[in-house]
Design a protein around this motif. Structure first.
Motif, PDB file in Angstrom:
ATOM      1  N   SER A  59      -5.098   0.484  -3.411  1.00  0.00           N
ATOM      2  CA  SER A  59      -6.603   0.427  -3.144  1.00  0.00           C
ATOM      3  C   SER A  59      -6.812  -1.119  -2.980  1.00  0.00           C
ATOM      4  CB  SER A  59      -7.554   1.015  -4.098  1.00  0.00           C
ATOM      5  OG  SER A  59      -7.228   2.600  -4.068  1.00  0.00           O
TER       6      SER A  59
ATOM      7  N   LEU B 283      -5.343  -2.526   0.066  1.00  0.00           N
ATOM      8  CA  LEU B 283      -5.971  -1.966   1.329  1.00  0.00           C
ATOM      9  C   LEU B 283      -7.342  -2.532   1.539  1.00  0.00           C
ATOM     10  CD1 LEU B 283      -6.170   0.298   3.476  1.00  0.00           C
ATOM     11  CD2 LEU B 283      -7.547   1.763   1.862  1.00  0.00           C
TER      12      LEU B 283
ATOM     13  N   ILE C 116       0.864  -1.255   0.183  1.00  0.00           N
ATOM     14  CA  ILE C 116      -0.033   0.057   0.181  1.00  0.00           C
ATOM     15  C   ILE C 116       0.859   1.211   0.235  1.00  0.00           C
ATOM     16  CG2 ILE C 116      -1.478   1.390   1.458  1.00  0.00           C
ATOM     17  CD1 ILE C 116      -2.554  -1.540   2.244  1.00  0.00           C
TER      18      ILE C 116
END
Length: 137
Positions: A63, A66, A9
């Motif tokens: 993303s 995440l 990330i």
């Protein structure tokens, strides 16, 4: 595997921010990020739209990791994406056999030095971390 997801990330977010900076006409590190021929001329001339697309893609990768970190269940497609991302970076590390990657022929340019020192190891690290995360899905 949470620490690998966090690392991915952070890496993808940082790379995305750098690309967004370039879209906004930033110049820092830009000349070192584009492959050169033996004459020192850049062989790629990405426009702002292409750079913006790359920035969005990198943000999408951040993303994805995440979402993995926060999600309890994942759709089947997430497993496919989990293998596609490290594959992209493994292919980048291998390179085009001319200007970029482990097997490049043009090795004396400033870009080639940065590629050997930073970009190839980063791409290999991303690939290894991505495979480790994907193997746990």
């Amino acid at each position: 595997m949470n620490y690998l997801q966090i690392a991915l990330i952070l890496v993808f977010s940082s790379l995305s921010l750098l690309h967004f900076y370039w879209v906004l006409s930033g110049q820092w590190w830009l000349s070192n990020a584009l492959p050169m021929n033996n004459d020192g001329q850049h062989v790629l001339h990405p426009n702002k739209m292409l750079t913006f697309i790359v920035a969005l893609g990198l943000l999408g990768f951040a993303s994805y990791y995440l979402t993995l970190l926060l999600a309890y269940t994942l759709p089947t497609m997430a497993h496919v994406v989990g293998w596609v991302i490290p594959t992209i970076f493994l292919l980048r590390a291998i390179g085009d056999f001319r200007y970029v990657g482990l097997f490049k022929k043009v090795k004396s340019t400033e870009f080639a030095k940065y590629d050997n020192r930073y970009y190839v190891p980063l791409c290999l690290s991303i690939a290894v971390m991505g495979v480790a995360v994907a193997a746990q899905l």
